[in-house]
Design a protein around this motif. Structure first.
Motif, short mmCIF file in Angstrom:
data_model
loop_
_atom_site.label_atom_id
_atom_site.label_comp_id
_atom_site.label_asym_id
_atom_site.label_seq_id
_atom_site.Cartn_x
_atom_site.Cartn_y
_atom_site.Cartn_z
N VAL A 193 -3.17 -1.02 -7.31
CA VAL A 193 -3.03 -1.85 -8.59
C VAL A 193 -1.80 -1.44 -9.36
N HIS A 194 -2.08 -0.29 -9.33
CA HIS A 194 -0.47 0.22 -10.55
C HIS A 194 0.84 -0.18 -9.72
N ARG A 195 0.84 -0.05 -8.67
CA ARG A 195 2.09 0.34 -7.86
C ARG A 195 2.26 -1.73 -7.71
N VAL A 196 1.73 -1.92 -7.78
CA VAL A 196 1.42 -3.73 -7.55
C VAL A 196 2.51 -3.85 -9.50
N ARG A 197 1.63 -3.14 -10.38
CA ARG A 197 2.10 -3.57 -11.74
C ARG A 197 3.30 -2.53 -11.64
N GLY A 198 3.92 -1.84 -10.40
CA GLY A 198 5.44 -1.68 -11.46
C GLY A 198 5.45 -0.35 -11.69
N ARG A 199 4.16 0.66 -11.77
CA ARG A 199 3.52 1.38 -12.57
C ARG A 199 4.03 2.39 -11.75
N THR A 200 4.69 3.33 -11.01
CA THR A 200 5.02 3.55 -9.86
C THR A 200 4.35 5.28 -10.21
N SER A 201 4.28 5.82 -11.64
CA SER A 201 3.65 7.66 -12.20
C SER A 201 1.99 7.19 -11.68
N LEU A 202 1.83 6.41 -12.05
CA LEU A 202 0.63 6.32 -12.06
C LEU A 202 -0.25 5.76 -10.89
N ALA A 203 0.30 5.17 -10.16
CA ALA A 203 0.65 4.52 -8.21
C ALA A 203 0.57 6.07 -8.23
N ARG A 204 1.49 6.94 -8.10
CA ARG A 204 2.29 7.83 -7.32
C ARG A 204 0.74 9.41 -7.76
N ALA A 205 0.45 9.32 -9.35
CA ALA A 205 -0.67 10.54 -9.08
C ALA A 205 -1.94 10.04 -8.55
N ALA A 206 -2.63 8.36 -8.71
CA ALA A 206 -3.73 8.58 -7.45
C ALA A 206 -4.04 8.59 -6.30
N TYR A 207 -2.40 8.14 -6.11
CA TYR A 207 -2.46 8.42 -4.10
C TYR A 207 -2.63 10.05 -3.62
N GLU A 208 -1.57 10.59 -4.75
CA GLU A 208 -1.77 12.24 -4.39
C GLU A 208 -2.36 13.00 -5.20
N GLU A 209 -3.54 12.16 -6.15
CA GLU A 209 -5.47 12.54 -5.98
C GLU A 209 -6.02 12.40 -4.92
N ALA A 210 -5.54 11.02 -4.44
CA ALA A 210 -6.57 10.42 -3.15
C ALA A 210 -6.68 11.42 -2.14
N ILE A 211 -5.47 11.78 -1.92
CA ILE A 211 -4.92 13.08 -0.33
C ILE A 211 -5.44 14.10 -0.42
N ARG A 212 -5.33 14.74 -1.72
CA ARG A 212 -5.98 15.94 -1.92
C ARG A 212 -7.75 16.16 -1.89
N VAL A 213 -7.97 14.78 -2.17
CA VAL A 213 -9.60 14.59 -2.18
C VAL A 213 -9.72 14.79 -0.62
N CYS A 214 -9.12 13.92 0.30
CA CYS A 214 -9.58 13.69 1.67
C CYS A 214 -9.60 15.35 1.90
N GLY A 215 -8.47 16.39 1.61
CA GLY A 215 -8.65 17.46 2.37
C GLY A 215 -8.50 17.55 4.14
N THR A 216 -9.37 18.23 4.43
CA THR A 216 -10.25 18.24 5.73
C THR A 216 -10.72 18.10 6.71
N GLY A 217 -11.81 16.82 5.51
CA GLY A 217 -13.11 16.34 6.14
C GLY A 217 -12.17 15.21 7.29
N GLY A 218 -11.63 15.47 7.24
CA GLY A 218 -11.70 13.61 8.80
C GLY A 218 -11.64 12.31 8.40
N ASP A 219 -11.93 12.75 7.13
CA ASP A 219 -12.13 10.84 7.03
C ASP A 219 -10.53 9.77 6.36
N ARG A 220 -10.64 9.63 8.14
CA ARG A 220 -9.46 8.52 8.08
C ARG A 220 -9.40 7.72 6.98
N GLN A 221 -10.09 7.19 6.34
CA GLN A 221 -10.45 5.66 6.00
C GLN A 221 -9.98 5.95 4.84
N GLY A 222 -10.56 7.05 4.51
CA GLY A 222 -10.02 7.51 2.89
C GLY A 222 -8.40 8.12 2.97
#
Length: 661
Positions: free
Chosen positions: A261-290
């Motif tokens: 949503v942030h990327r579509v709205r052109g809010r690149t900093s907020l989009a980056r923060a959300a994506y990076e947090e999602a990647i950290r949350v996934c960790g090594t659990g193996g959930d490729r869907q997330g």
């Protein structure tokens, strides 16, 4: 409870089942009743309480205990750990089906198919309805991985029929969530939104939090494509709250959705923060869907500005992606190739993505592949973009259709109808809070503070302008904010005279501006009477600031307001403050900035943050009595009497200065 408890759970929901189980004294509960209790708690999202019941039974687990302990790990977003528990129990149809589901989450196509087939055979032999439902779901996942869309939908619909025939509202909620995913995969967004809402309603009715989060995310994805960004954000925020309550790594799902949503709205900093947090949350659990959507979203976001970082992200996503998820990763790799200038590689990747999209009936990714072709192969741009627009329009994804319309209107030799359609599309996107795409190498014009122009990421040296008048011409056009200005007026403003020589000088200056910014001549629009800057085709910082400020003031979103405040790096043309024609806009921008900063200061309970924004406001307007009083009051209330005294002294100095003047 042993004979009727599961039926009670299926028909009456989680809360009723928990209430009835807890009427049985703990000492009198059998292993079957403990499993029912744990399952109900897990469905309600209380994974820790469910684990506390099951772990004492785990030394020699029954199929139900092994399945439920694995289910807890699966719901936490850790499918690899789930498989370890599934492997410990005797394999019945239900356990085999959930094993297949966990293999689907890890991307193991062969193991998913093997266990789904075994689950179907075991369920058919036993006649167990729950096992039959679960085996159909597993077969649907296996079909999805190989692109057999018809089989996938058939199995989901069969599972839903079985659940509803048995009045199993819990399983019916899960089946509707799965069907909404299938509809999303085929870009049937309106249907997906309706199905997701039905799943949400049913999951809420029975208290099935584990499915509620997924259904909300599916609804958010559909609404995002349909252009209802506020409703999409609401769905993702609600899903985030659900996953927080559960304590699940599936937080990555709504976080990646918010990033989109942030990327579509052109809010690149907020989009980056959300994506990076999602990647950290996934960790090594193996959930490729997330993990994969977050990696792809971040790679797309950084492809132009940080292509090397984007390449690492896209490569990682491609290694983890299986089935239809691989289409997204191919497209991300293609956009990274464009960012690096390798258009041949981008065209090849677009072709691969298009082939897989056709296999999986993924119309959205097919349209995205066509857009990538248009960039990588400019000679095919018109045909590719026109087909992409048709696909988006057919799916109901109006924002994407409008975005492609803008790109078509910017193509060389675009006709009057295309340009008119592009202008209308830009206005419609702006009304939705979506910035228009900037085709080709973007022109960045910075006006807040020091005036600077960048083309393809590089600042233009003063020598490019050849004369100060060409540079001032561009500044005047920026101030007009896309509105035309008469040639005669430009001549008077630039040369303070009106003669035949001025018309020639203006033509020379226009030619210089066009050569510096846009050799094709489309950024500066001119006819015999007027000249204008097409601000939809350049990134102008004052436009971005005003858009963020207005959006933040309207919605109260502090993240957006803070981004707007930080973007205001100085007054308009601060290095050249004496031009009368810039005064009105300078004062307007300044007033908006002061309102944004005041809102940020007044809207926080954090003393340091409030003091920071009040001081920022006073740095811009030292005589703002309201800000002085608010700063003193804030510091005094927090017991910071020394700081309050210094603030009071500055206030007194400002009053004294005003009195003297």
């Amino acid at each position: 409870m042993e004979s009727e408890g599961r039926r009670l759970l299926a028909r009456c929901g989680v809360r009723a089942a928990v209430e009835w189980v807890e009427r049985v004294p703990p000492a009198e509960r059998s292993a079957a009743v403990h499993c029912l209790h744990a399952e109900a708690l897990a469905l309600a999202g209380d994974l820790d309480a469910a684990a506390a019941i099951l772990l004492p039974l785990a030394d020699d687990p029954s199929p139900d205990v092994a399945r439920l302990l694995g289910h807890l790990e699966y719901r936490r977003g850790r499918p690899r750990q789930a498989l370890e528990w599934y492997a410990r129990g005797p394999a019945d149809g239900l356990l085999l089906a959930w094993t297949a589901t966990a293999y689907w989450a890890t991307g193991d196509e062969a193991a998913c198919r093997e266990h789904a087939d075994r689950a179907w055979r075991a369920a058919t032999a036993s006649g167990d309805r729950r096992a039959l439902v679960a085996s159909h779901v597993a077969l649907g996942f296996a079909a999805e991985m190989v692109g057999d869309c018809a089989a996938e939908q058939h199995h989901y619909e069969k599972a839903l029929d079985l659940a509803e025939a048995a009045d199993d509202r819990v399983e019916a909620a899960r089946m509707r969530a799965n069907l909404s995913s299938r509809l999303l995969g085929e870009a049937r967004y309106a249907e997906a939104a309706v199905m997701a809402d039905a799943a949400v309603a049913q999951a809420e009715a029975v208290g099935y939090l584990a499915v509620l989060g997924i259904a909300l995310c599916n609804g958010g994805d559909a609404l995002l494509r349909l252009g209802d960004l506020d409703a999409a954000t609401d769905r993702f925020d609600r899903a985030l709250a659900v996953e927080h309550r559960i304590g699940s790594q599936r937080l990555a799902y709504p976080l990646a959705g918010l990033g989109d949503v942030h990327r579509v709205r052109g809010r690149t900093s907020l989009a980056r923060a959300a994506y990076e947090e999602a990647i950290r949350v996934c960790g090594t659990g193996g959930d490729r869907q997330g993990l994969v959507p977050a990696l792809v979203g971040l790679a797309r976001l950084l492809a132009d500005q940080e292509p090397d970082v984007a390449a690492e992200l896209a490569d990682r996503a491609h290694r983890d992606a299986k089935g239809p998820a691989a289409i997204r990763t191919l497209l991300a790799l293609g956009w990274v190739a464009v960012g690096k200038g390798d258009h041949a590689a981008a065209a090849d990747l677009a072709g691969q993505a298009a082939g897989k999209a056709r296999l999986h009936r993924d119309r959205a990714r097919l349209a995205e592949a066509l857009e990538l072709v248009a960039v990588a192969r400019p000679a095919r741009a018109r045909v590719s973009l026109a087909e992409a627009r048709t696909i988006w329009a057919d799916t109901g994804a109006e924002p994407d259709a409008r975005r492609i319309t803008v790109l078509l209107g910017a193509l060389p030799h675009a006709g009057a109808d295309d340009r008119a359609a592009a202008r209308a599309a830009r206005e419609a996107l702006a009304a939705q809070g979506i910035p228009s795409p900037v085709p080709g190498d973007p022109v960045v014009i910075r006006t807040l503070g020091r005036f600077e122009v960048r083309v393809a990421g590089e600042p233009l040296p003063r020598s490019v302008w050849q004369s100060r008048k060409a540079r001032d011409l561009l500044r005047m056009l920026v101030v007009r904010r896309g509105r035309g200005i008469a040639r005669e007026e430009l001549g008077r403003l630039l040369w303070r005279e009106d003669s035949d020589r001025v018309a020639h000088r203006l033509s020379v200056a226009l030619s210089t501006v066009r050569s510096a910014l846009d050799p094709a001549g489309d950024l500066v629009v001119a006819d015999q009477q007027t000249v204008a800057l097409d601000t939809g085709r350049a990134a102008v910082d004052l436009e971005d600031f005003l858009a963020d400020a207005q959006d933040g003031l309207r919605t109260g979103d502090r993240g957006v307001l803070a981004a707007a405040e930080a973007a205001y790096t100085g007054d308009l043309f601060e290095d050249e403050p004496y031009d009368d024609w810039a005064v009105a806009l300078r004062e307007e921008l300044r007033a908006v900035y002061l309102r944004v900063t005041r809102t940020l200061a007044a809207g926080t309970a954090d003393v340091d943050e409030a003091a920071y924004y009040y001081q920022r406001l006073l740095a811009k307007d030292p005589y703002d009595e309201q800000a002085h009083r608010a700063l003193v009051s804030t510091l005094t209330a927090a017991g910071r009497h020394g700081a309050a005294a210094r603030a009071r002294a500055r206030f007194a100095d400002a009053v004294r200065t005003l009195s003297l003047s």
